[in-house]
Design a protein around this motif. Sequence first.
Motif, PDB file in Angstrom:
ATOM      1  N   PHE A 269       0.862  -1.185   0.000  1.00 36.78           N
ATOM      2  CA  PHE A 269       0.000   0.000   0.000  1.00 36.78           C
ATOM      3  C   PHE A 269       0.899   1.235   0.000  1.00 36.78           C
ATOM      4  O   PHE A 269       1.665   1.464   0.924  1.00 36.78           O
ATOM      5  N   ALA A 270       0.809   2.026  -1.059  1.00 42.29           N
ATOM      6  CA  ALA A 270       1.674   3.187  -1.224  1.00 42.29           C
ATOM      7  C   ALA A 270       0.896   4.481  -1.037  1.00 42.29           C
ATOM      8  O   ALA A 270      -0.245   4.604  -1.507  1.00 42.29           O
ATOM      9  N   LEU A 271       1.516   5.442  -0.352  1.00 44.96           N
ATOM     10  CA  LEU A 271       0.969   6.785  -0.213  1.00 44.96           C
ATOM     11  C   LEU A 271       1.781   7.714  -1.099  1.00 44.96           C
ATOM     12  O   LEU A 271       3.006   7.782  -0.981  1.00 44.96           O
ATOM     13  N   TRP A 272       1.093   8.441  -1.963  1.00 40.20           N
ATOM     14  CA  TRP A 272       1.730   9.161  -3.072  1.00 40.20           C
ATOM     15  C   TRP A 272       1.268  10.612  -3.059  1.00 40.20           C
ATOM     16  O   TRP A 272       0.071  10.882  -2.980  1.00 40.20           O
ATOM     17  N   GLU A 273       2.192  11.543  -3.116  1.00 37.25           N
ATOM     18  CA  GLU A 273       1.854  12.960  -3.169  1.00 37.25           C
ATOM     19  C   GLU A 273       2.367  13.542  -4.482  1.00 37.25           C
ATOM     20  O   GLU A 273       3.570  13.491  -4.749  1.00 37.25           O
ATOM     21  N   ALA A 408      -1.944  -1.247  -3.899  1.00 39.44           N
ATOM     22  CA  ALA A 408      -2.896  -0.137  -3.756  1.00 39.44           C
ATOM     23  C   ALA A 408      -2.096   1.149  -3.626  1.00 39.44           C
ATOM     24  O   ALA A 408      -1.077   1.186  -2.924  1.00 39.44           O
ATOM     25  N   VAL A 409      -2.549   2.192  -4.324  1.00 42.29           N
ATOM     26  CA  VAL A 409      -1.868   3.489  -4.287  1.00 42.29           C
ATOM     27  C   VAL A 409      -2.896   4.569  -3.987  1.00 42.29           C
ATOM     28  O   VAL A 409      -3.889   4.704  -4.716  1.00 42.29           O
ATOM     29  N   LEU A 410      -2.685   5.298  -2.906  1.00 43.76           N
ATOM     30  CA  LEU A 410      -3.516   6.457  -2.587  1.00 43.76           C
ATOM     31  C   LEU A 410      -2.769   7.706  -3.026  1.00 43.76           C
ATOM     32  O   LEU A 410      -1.685   8.006  -2.528  1.00 43.76           O
ATOM     33  N   THR A 419      -3.393  15.865   2.229  1.00 48.78           N
ATOM     34  CA  THR A 419      -2.007  16.197   2.546  1.00 48.78           C
ATOM     35  C   THR A 419      -1.635  15.703   3.939  1.00 48.78           C
ATOM     36  O   THR A 419      -0.570  15.119   4.157  1.00 48.78           O
ATOM     37  N   TYR A 420      -2.515  15.928   4.884  1.00 46.57           N
ATOM     38  CA  TYR A 420      -2.280  15.503   6.260  1.00 46.57           C
ATOM     39  C   TYR A 420      -2.110  13.985   6.345  1.00 46.57           C
ATOM     40  O   TYR A 420      -1.189  13.472   6.988  1.00 46.57           O
ATOM     41  N   LEU A 421      -2.990  13.253   5.659  1.00 51.61           N
ATOM     42  CA  LEU A 421      -2.995  11.794   5.795  1.00 51.61           C
ATOM     43  C   LEU A 421      -1.777  11.142   5.152  1.00 51.61           C
ATOM     44  O   LEU A 421      -1.181  10.229   5.732  1.00 51.61           O
ATOM     45  N   VAL A 422      -1.393  11.587   3.944  1.00 50.43           N
ATOM     46  CA  VAL A 422      -0.240  10.925   3.311  1.00 50.43           C
ATOM     47  C   VAL A 422       1.059  11.257   4.042  1.00 50.43           C
ATOM     48  O   VAL A 422       2.047  10.534   3.919  1.00 50.43           O
TER      49      VAL A 422
END
Length: 771
Positions: A269-273, A408-410, A419-422
């Motif tokens: 599970f990746a968090l992406w900005e 999964a990528v958010l 912004t806060y969550l990633v």
Amino acid sequence: MSGTRITVTVVSSPAQHLAVLTSQGRGDRLLHVERLPAREARLAQWPAEVAPVVLSALLAGGIERPWSHQRSAMDLALAGRHVVLATGTASGKSLGYLVPMLSAAAEGAATPGRRGATALYLSPTKALAADQLARIEALAVPGVRAATYDGDTPPDERRWVREHANVVLTNPDLLHHSLLPGHERWSRFLRALTHVVVDECHVYRGVFGSHVASVLRRLRRVAARYGSSPTFVLASATVSDPAAHASALVGMPVAAVTEDGSPRGAMTFALWEPSADEEGSRRSATTEAAEILAGLVLDGVQTVAFARSRAGAEALATSARRRVELDDPTGAGGIAAYRGGYLPQDRRELEGRLRSGDVRGLAATNALELGIDVSGLDAVVMAGWPGRRASLWQQAGRAGRAGEESLAVLVAADDPLDTYLVRHPEAIFGAPVETTVMDPFNPHVLGPHLAAAAAELPVGEQDLSMFGPDARRLLDALVTKGILRRRPAGWFWAREDRPADHISLRGVNDVVAVVETRTGRVLGTIDEAAAHSQAHTGAVHVHQGDTWVVTDLDLESRAAHVVRGDPGWSTSAQSVSRFDILDRERSVRRARAEVSFGSVRVTTQVTGFIRRLPSGEVIGTHPLDLPERSLATRAVWWTVPEEVLEASGVDPARVPGALHAAEHAAIGMLPLVATSDRWDVGGVSTALHPDTGLPTVMVFDGYPGGAGFAERGFTAFETWVRATRDAVLGCGCATGCPACVQSPKCGNGNDPLDKAGAVTVLELALAPATG
């Protein structure tokens, strides 16, 4: 950039997928990777009570043994206990209710000359009911006669269903509008009713949930009239307290099964900005997700990308298709969009192409989040936080092919909460899913349903406890209005019309057809409220990747006429709002501010629209003449005296922008404490409100009568506002951006906004009371 070529690389694991995605200078966009371990299956034996013909059908279908959670749900349902099965996506929840339901129907039908036991299956969408019918028909259990009964069922088939089907699959809307008002025609079916299945029950939250809770109580009452007391079996995605939610829906104690015994492959599970340009503006989540989707499709990874809006899904599919064409012109046809508003045959075709693998990349709204059988994909991309952790896991759970590893990528949207969550992954992976907000006794909802119940059968004293502590008061108010009559035997319907016709379960009273002007062909539909802002005259409308321009919005005939063509710009509506405080129910005085909760009336009007080039440049502003829309709802608001603001450095000229920016940021962060997203709530702010006489910031529920979101904001005010302040302070922009104080739904074009002033307004609201 739209012209960037994507290198095709054949990869086989989520780690390799991520390595490709972060290549070519994109590594700084990946902020966090969470590895979720695989889960082993826990198997059980079939209950002895399963009908032999059902067991034979299951074994013939290759289902040799149930998983442990399926067995637990079966045991409770077969024993006549109400149960909710709340386990993860693709965990086989349907078997938990199909086995008891089909066993009862098959055993009853085995008696010659008898219809036998009947069952009612309720789902929030027609597509899901059709999907379940296909599963039942595939089992081919002797004696089971299943059929869907909804708005698409031809009149000649409806009579057969009422008289012969023993498993009827429908939705709460038809139950409310047709089956319950016409219960006499369903008397044989209702007399034999043993099971009611409520699928995807986590969807029934907010005002929609309050409506469905009343409909289910009306069903229980009508069933009792015919001597039946069915067992309720509910299925839900993971929620924090499924037993409490299910019990509130049906009005009776419900046991919960939550231990998931199904196998699950490991997930990355990746968090992406998205990256920012030289001016500090971040790329949109839609653009970034389209690039990721295209890259995965080119690497042979079947992927669904979720967007937060219908327009977003269309834009995401179009952008991904263009990117794939650069490297594989033949592969672009394997990317499609899927959303509400499509005609049923179009949705069925897309679902079939996705299952067959013909569609390799699908951009979808949360219309695909529900239990339609399209699990087993390789990857899921989410363009923006979906609003709830429950939705996040529901969407992510669409990936995972037969126990294989999945990705999964958010992708963070230009939104303070995203912004806060990633940047704080513990708020995603270390936190439980949210409480589902639903008030079964919301008086704005319950009153009309009591009138509908009285029209079905007179409401007696014995019914009052079913409908809650305010039922008598609401019934008496209906008598005062001439809607009901009070007699010794109870409350009776006193009018000629049908009360159910005046109640919309989903808060949408009318839909507007999108009609091709040249041919008269209906392309799809849009609800009437959204038509004001998305299908007004001059709006650019995207449907299945094709661009149309609205030439006329005729609200009287409920039609938006369109012509095909891409003018080269997009449109966004402008609106004005005002709010009147009707009743301040609760209030807390803090050191520098006062926080209140109560009933309000919000009036909005779309006044014009803006045309923008793809670069974002505004090339025109155009007025519109559309009627006002009024909403009576609940709100949380706070006031700060002007002299306090000025003493803190916010002079009168800056107050409007400071309040406006604080309002936007607070709306964006409300989902941290309430089961909502930005589109569930609205907000207004003013430097001098006539009802408070002070500078005021308000956040309100976007549903008639309220939905519990604003009330949660009031009770968790400090947590909510502190996180809002931290998100605004933590944003690296200088004067405000979509990641902190700009809003994608602002009716005033995000003007004026004062980021520094917003921080002051939020800090003043946080100052605790002294003494």
